[in-house]
Structure formats: C-alpha cells, structure tokens
Design an enzyme around this catalytic site. Structure first.
Site, PDB file in Angstrom:
ATOM      1  N   TYR A 119       0.021   6.521  -2.053  1.00 44.99           N
ATOM      2  CA  TYR A 119       1.231   6.085  -2.763  1.00 44.99           C
ATOM      3  C   TYR A 119       0.892   4.980  -3.760  1.00 44.99           C
ATOM      4  O   TYR A 119       1.332   5.009  -4.911  1.00 44.99           O
ATOM      5  CB  TYR A 119       2.268   5.585  -1.760  1.00 44.99           C
ATOM      6  CG  TYR A 119       3.529   5.036  -2.409  1.00 44.99           C
ATOM      7  CD1 TYR A 119       4.401   5.869  -3.089  1.00 44.99           C
ATOM      8  CD2 TYR A 119       3.836   3.676  -2.331  1.00 44.99           C
ATOM      9  CE1 TYR A 119       5.551   5.370  -3.690  1.00 44.99           C
ATOM     10  CE2 TYR A 119       4.985   3.166  -2.918  1.00 44.99           C
ATOM     11  CZ  TYR A 119       5.834   4.019  -3.596  1.00 44.99           C
ATOM     12  OH  TYR A 119       6.976   3.517  -4.192  1.00 44.99           O
ATOM     13  N   SER A 172       6.149   0.585  -8.757  1.00 46.87           N
ATOM     14  CA  SER A 172       6.482  -0.145  -7.533  1.00 46.87           C
ATOM     15  C   SER A 172       5.470  -1.247  -7.298  1.00 46.87           C
ATOM     16  O   SER A 172       4.330  -1.177  -7.778  1.00 46.87           O
ATOM     17  CB  SER A 172       6.464   0.819  -6.345  1.00 46.87           C
ATOM     18  OG  SER A 172       6.490   0.134  -5.111  1.00 46.87           O
TER      19      SER A 172
END
Length: 315
Positions: free
Chosen positions: A182, A157
């Site tokens: 994350y 990502s």
C-alpha cells in the site's frame, strides 16, 4: 518551474470541510471526473463539487451501486470503469472522447488498501495496479480531453511513509506485505503527480497529490475489527477512537482544495495535507518524504509505467 514544498497559509486546516473550501468558489460551467466518487471521500467530493455548480462524472466499477449512492445529487452522472483492467480504461476513455467534453478537474480518488495478496492485469500487484497503473493509463488516455488550466489531483496518503518504490520487485513477487505494498502505491501516486506536472505544465495543466487525513471509510474493508482495534483505530466496542479521525467531509477537503484553490494558480507537482502544501519531513509525519517528490524517481516511475501499460500521451 518547481513549486516548493512550503506552506502557503491557506486559512483552512485539518477541521475544514469540503464545503468550507468551496464556500466562495463558483464552479458553474466546470466539468470534473472523480474516480470512486460514489463512496467515502469520493462521495463527499462529488457532493461538494456539484453543490458549487460543477458537473461531475463518476467512473465506477459497479455502476448500479454508484447510481444508487448518488441518487438525489443533481449534476452527476455515472459510467463504467474498472481501473484493474486496461481494456476497460481504454473503452471508457474512447467513450468519453466521443462525447467531445473537456475536463477541468480530474481527481484520481479510487483505491484499495491493505488487501490480501492478489494480482490484476498481467500479474501486477493489485494495489500498485489499481492505485497507480490504472490511474496512470486513465490520465494518459484522457489527455486529449483535459483542458488548458485543468488540474489533475492524485489522492495519496501518509501511508507513503511505509515504503519508497521497490525498484527491484515492484509487484512483490516475493515477500508480500500488504502495508508495504500500500505504501509503495501511495508513493507512486505522489511521484506520478510530480512528473505529470513537469510534462503538462507547458500546456497549462497542473498536477497535485495529497494526504486526506485518517478517516473511517469503506477503504478499511480489508481490515478486520480485531486488526483495527489492535492498531488503535477502534475501541474495544468497535467504535472509532475519539479525536483520531476526520469526518468524511473533512477528509474530502484537501482534494477539493487542491482541485480549486486560487492560491495554487501557477503552482503544481506538490504534495498537500490539511488544505495546504505540506513540508518535507524525514523522521515522522506529518509531511512528505523526500523520496516521494524526487524528480528522478518520478521520471523513472513514469518510464516504468509506460512500459507496463503501453500508454504515453507525451511520447
């Protein structure tokens, strides 16, 4: 040989769908595994691959839910796998090894994002544990069944911009921040592909990582409507902000492209976005941060992951 982070001019882009990418590709006789292939981008990836002729195995933490979501899609099967549990990873890999089948495409698609602080396994931070370590153990245990010419695709990502590896405290034993955690896990996904490619290329197996784009999927389940509105993702009415997000079909395109594009033959270890290799960037997205593709960082992460999981197919 290191593949440069330079665009190829694939002919596809941010608006391309997985169906577009596979329009001229016949995957008949190809076998793929897609973790989390029953929800969000994974579901669209499974649909696209099977429509092109591939058979797809979807490992799922909730097999009954997966079977219901995949009902009506030909060429797909489901098996139990919990990426947060190394015993489950081992059991799945042993079962699959017993089938005698070879893997042509392995897409590490499953993941969690911005969850409250939680621990998996022997106390690992959950996002690092599920997004990286679970997949690390899975690929290493499946290595004997990964065929020459296969591709391993790690879904990362643009979130990797939020954090490099926190070598002094990868498990956030102090100062937990859900977005930094994350980000670290997504950096780990990229570094994993870098070093796996370095190790596996001599066997004819190549690895890639990618940013699928911003998409509203169940990945946002840990974020409240109020939080997503404050971040500018949702309108005051709770609808996605127009023009900000890809559709799930568009979001699945880059991982399908990385798994199948002939343009990537002989290449590997690169980070992709919008159905092309992404450039290196250091000030703002798009692109990949240099720390995420650094081979020394990738080697260091591999060594740490071996120590944590006890698994290394290349030892």
């Amino acid at each position: 040989m290191t593949t440069p982070q330079l665009k190829l001019g694939s002919g596809f882009g941010a608006d391309s769908t997985a169906e577009d990418v596979l329009a001229d590709i016949d995957l008949t006789g190809t076998f793929a595994i897609v973790t989390g292939g029953y929800s969000g981008l994974g579901l669209e990836t499974t649909r696209a691959l099977t429509a092109a002729g591939a058979r797809v195995l979807v490992p799922a933490r909730r097999p009954d839910v997966a079977r219901a979501a995949l009902d009506g899609i030909d060429g797909v099967e489901v098996a139990a796998l919990d990426l947060s549990d190394l015993d489950s990873v081992r059991d799945f890999a042993e079962w699959f090894d017993g089938t005698g089948r070879a893997i042509d495409i392995l897409i590490n698609n499953a993941g969690i994002m911005a969850c409250p602080e939680s621990r998996v396994g022997p106390g690992w931070e959950a996002q690092f544990g599920v997004n990286h370590l679970g997949h690390f153990a899975l690929v290493n245990r499946l290595w004997p069944r990964i065929a020459p010419g296969a591709r391993v695709v790690a879904v990362s990502s643009a979130g990797h911009w939020r954090s490099a590896m926190r070598w002094d405290d990868v498990h956030f034993t102090t100062g937990y921040d859900k977005w930094e955690a994350y980000g670290q896990s997504k950096t780990a996904n990229i570094l994993f592909a870098v070093h796996l490619d370095a190790l596996a290329a001599s066997a004819g197996v190549r690895a890639f990582s990618l940013h699928p784009g911003g998409i509203i999927t169940p990945l946002q389940r840990h974020l409240s409507r109020q939080e997503q509105t404050a971040m500018g993702w949702l309108t005051a009415d709770g609808d996605p902000v127009p023009g900000l997000f890809k559709t799930p079909q568009q979001g699945a395109a880059t991982q399908v492209w990385a798994a199948t594009s002939p343009l990537l033959d002989g290449s590997g270890g690169v980070y992709c976005e919008d159905c092309d290799i992404a450039p290196i960037a250091e000030t703002e997205p798009p692109g990949v941060r240099g720390y995420a593709i650094d081979p020394d960082q990738a080697r260091r992460l591999w060594e740490l992951s071996v120590k944590l999981t006890g698994v290394d197919a290349f030892a």
